[in-house]
Design an enzyme around this catalytic site. Structure first.
Site, PDB file in Angstrom:
ATOM      1  N   ARG A  63       0.787  -1.105  -0.029  1.00 18.92           N
ATOM      2  CA  ARG A  63      -0.153  -0.058  -0.053  1.00 18.92           C
ATOM      3  C   ARG A  63       0.828   1.072  -0.209  1.00 18.92           C
ATOM      4  NH1 ARG A  63      -2.650  -3.085   3.989  1.00 18.92           N
ATOM      5  NH2 ARG A  63      -1.731  -1.566   5.617  1.00 18.92           N
ATOM      6  N   ASP A  65       2.194   5.177  -0.177  1.00 21.81           N
ATOM      7  CA  ASP A  65       1.825   6.620   0.362  1.00 21.81           C
ATOM      8  C   ASP A  65       1.334   7.238  -0.717  1.00 21.81           C
ATOM      9  OD1 ASP A  65       1.947   5.542   2.779  1.00 21.81           O
ATOM     10  OD2 ASP A  65       3.863   6.208   3.140  1.00 21.81           O
ATOM     11  N   TYR A 126      12.327  -2.052  -3.452  1.00 24.05           N
ATOM     12  CA  TYR A 126      12.003  -0.376  -3.633  1.00 24.05           C
ATOM     13  C   TYR A 126      13.307   0.127  -3.969  1.00 24.05           C
ATOM     14  CZ  TYR A 126       7.275  -0.185  -1.456  1.00 24.05           C
ATOM     15  OH  TYR A 126       5.984  -0.375  -1.181  1.00 24.05           O
ATOM     16  N   ARG A 214      11.330   5.301   3.770  1.00 19.58           N
ATOM     17  CA  ARG A 214      11.750   6.749   3.556  1.00 19.58           C
ATOM     18  C   ARG A 214      12.379   7.171   4.807  1.00 19.58           C
ATOM     19  NH1 ARG A 214       6.050   8.923   2.663  1.00 19.58           N
ATOM     20  NH2 ARG A 214       6.977  10.898   3.053  1.00 19.58           N
TER      21      ARG A 214
END
Length: 282
Positions: A63, A65, A126, A214
């Site tokens: 999911r 952001d 990622y 992040r």
């Protein structure tokens, strides 16, 4: 527990990508905000000529952001068997004609038994991209690359990233969610510089906590520009609490590149294991 497909329904896997710039994240939200899930579900209802009351809820591997992109996102949806039989051959092309240009579905196929886009995933990969050229970021890349106005030492960043590899409690880098474990296993974590000067921070793990990538990137950037030593990100991890010096970098530099799944015969076993190990995965 596992989620059995209801009688008369077919589980369908969707492979998709999107530019997250204009989306309020993946998940549907109240208040009419534009989301990837909302756009894809609306398109499914339209191209299958289902009524507004039809509910085709997508389950996604990760999911993302608001502002985060995806090149290799995976989702599944359970469709009525008759509807799938009628539309399966033309569904991909019809979705291409209905979806907005910042989200594309590249693959639509009946999923093997035991498949769950979220819980059956072995790992997610990622990449976060940063530019440190004094003049800024190439305007053509501005929605996908963060500009940092200090020169970055990639070798030091890479060493710091390697110190976080393994299974750990990442509470220090996570936004805590009630009842959810913060234990994750990072398989690979590295930092390289492309020929065009863009720095790529690549991480592959079984799953990620909310804001984990992040936050870790924020710590690595502080190491790369000399504000902290290479040992600092690991010290933060071992302390087990959020450090106010660790900044959650902006979302637009982050892209979900790939999600991997086991062989078909191991799917059910994998999702049962994932459900036992943690309450929520991303």
């Amino acid at each position: 527990m596992s989620d059995e497909v209801q009688p008369g329904y077919v589980r369908v896997r969707l492979d998709l990508s999107y530019d997250g710039t204009a989306f309020s994240g993946w998940a549907k939200q109240a208040g009419g905000r534009r989301t990837v899930q909302g756009e894809v579900e609306d398109a499914l209802r339209t191209v299958t000529r289902s009524g507004a009351g039809a509910s085709y809820d997508l389950t996604v591997a990760g999911r993302t952001d608001a502002g985060v992109h995806a090149r290799g996102q995976v989702a599944h949806v359970d469709l009525p068997g008759e509807l799938w039989a009628e539309h399966r051959e033309k569904l991909l092309k019809r979705l291409a004609g209905r979806l907005p240009k910042d989200v594309r579905v590249w693959g639509v196929a009946e999923a093997p038994e035991g498949f769950n886009a979220r819980f059956a995933a072995l790992w997610r990969r990622y990449v976060y991209r940063v530019g440190d050229r004094p003049g800024g970021v190439d305007p053509l890349l501005r929605n996908h690359v963060l500009w940092h106005d200090w020169e970055l030492d990639v070798d030091v960043m890479d060493a710091a990233a390697k110190s976080l590899v393994g299974e750990h409690d990442f509470a220090a880098y996570a936004k805590k969610r009630e009842g959810a474990s913060t234990v994750r296993e990072i398989f690979d974590f590295g930092v390289t510089r492309r020929a065009d000067g863009v720095v790529e921070i690549e991480v592959r793990a079984d799953a990620f906590c909310h804001n984990q990538v992040r936050s870790m990137v924020g710590a690595l950037v502080f190491v790369g520009d000399g504000h902290r030593g290479a040992e600092w990100p690991r010290k933060v991890l071992d302390a087990g609490v959020r450090d106010s010096a660790v900044h959650v970098v902006r979302p637009h530099g982050l892209t979900l590149e790939e999600v991997a799944y086991p062989a078909d015969g191991l799917l059910a076993e994998r999702q049962l294991l994932a459900r036992r190990v943690r309450g929520a995965v991303h």
